[in-house]
Design an enzyme around this catalytic site. Structure first.
Site, PDB file in Angstrom:
ATOM      1  CG  HIS A  63      -2.048  -0.823   1.047  1.00 50.58           C
ATOM      2  ND1 HIS A  63      -2.986  -1.603   1.910  1.00 50.58           N
ATOM      3  CD2 HIS A  63      -2.729  -1.357  -0.076  1.00 50.58           C
ATOM      4  CE1 HIS A  63      -3.828  -2.100   1.867  1.00 50.58           C
ATOM      5  NE2 HIS A  63      -3.675  -2.338   0.280  1.00 50.58           N
ATOM      6  CG  ASP A  65      -0.434   3.529   4.068  1.00 50.46           C
ATOM      7  OD1 ASP A  65      -0.192   2.684   3.147  1.00 50.46           O
ATOM      8  OD2 ASP A  65      -0.930   3.621   5.071  1.00 50.46           O
TER       9      ASP A  65
END
Length: 306
Positions: A63, A65
């Site tokens: 992901h 982030d």
């Protein structure tokens, strides 16, 4: 001593004063990153972490982030004079992800070694420092392939002069055998166990983020000196959000710390909606008292026991 900096403690998207997930580890002058979210480079510069000696990056999952900061970081490391190999470890898909990043960062003056989805404890046997580091992984329960990491920093046994003398080890080899496994000298092989005493306890660091509560986690983190764990939601009333989004609450993270008999819990990876995580600290400390709230650029040190 192992020095740590929590470079970013945010989850999902960065907000003012909160970068995204990344932990910096300085071990014997060589550097490790766990995750590399947006803002990682900024915090590294603010804390004078240095880029050149980052030799190992552990990615929990793909992901944005947790990985988007790699695009700029790989380039900056090259511009900082890095020439030694960089090893990147990650879940299934990490090889393709790095290939995609290389489209944007075509030339690097160092080699990339990619280890995808290791499911057994391993070490970087050819690395001068990390050969003594045992790395373990655990499959977690998130919306994509995700790994938890446990790092065990082994400690060299003390020199034992009585043992060295009893084994007739020449004195000029004593200091050398404290650093290398064996030496051939005067037609005879001498090994480090001829001069070293019993094993000494090392330091264990565990890192778990982006997952639901799993009963496999306590054994994995057991007796960690520091357990770094996501606390996406501080309020116990947000448990339905945690279940839906496959994250955890402060309460759940603290329960894992208690079950795993760790020494200290560091909460991180806070939801952008969690404006002041300190407001919810009691939800963790009533279960596991030795809990601290993560903040960007929080520095910690882990020391070996005497």
């Amino acid at each position: 001593m192992i020095d740590l900096v929590l470079l970013g403690c945010g989850g999902n998207v960065p907000i003012p004063n909160r970068n995204l997930s990344s932990l910096f580890i300085n071990y014997k002058g060589k550097k490790i990153l766990i995750d590399c979210g947006e803002g990682t480079q900024v915090s590294m510069r603010m804390k004078n972490c240095g880029f050149k000696d980052v030799d190992l990056i552990l990615i929990t999952h793909l992901h944005g982030d947790h990985i988007i900061g790699l695009i700029g970081l790989l380039s900056t490391m090259g511009n900082s004079g890095k020439v030694d190999d960089l090893t990147i470890v990650g879940p299934r898909g990490i090889i393709e992800a790095i290939k995609a990043i290389k489209v944007l960062v075509e030339y690097l003056p160092y080699n990339l070694n990619i280890i995808e989805n290791p499911l057994e404890t391993f070490s970087l046997e050819n690395h001068p420092v990390f050969k003594d580091l045992q790395i373990s992984t655990l499959e977690l329960d998130h919306s994509t392939e995700c790994l938890g990491y446990s790092l065990y920093f082994k400690r060299t046994p003390k020199f034992n002069i009585e043992k060295a003398k009893a084994n007739n080890v020449p004195q000029n080899l004593w200091s050398k055998l404290q650093k290398i496994d064996s030496i051939f000298y005067d037609k005879k092989k001498y090994t480090s166990d001829m001069v070293l005493g019993d094993d000494r306890k090392g330091v264990k660091l565990s890192f778990i983020t982006d997952t639901r509560f799993l009963l496999t986690i306590p054994d994995f983190i057991r007796h960690s000196d520091l357990f770094v764990c996501e606390g996406m939601y501080g309020d116990n009333m947000d448990i339905s959000k945690a279940v839906k989004n496959k994250h955890m609450t402060f309460n759940e993270a603290a329960s894992l710390a208690s079950l795993g008999e760790v020494k200290q819990l560091l909460l991180t990876h806070f939801s952008p909606s969690l404006e002041n995580p300190h407001d919810y600290l009691k939800n963790a400390t009533r279960i596991f008292p030795n809990t601290i709230i993560g903040e960007d650029r929080l520095s910690l040190s882990l020391n070996y026991e005497n």
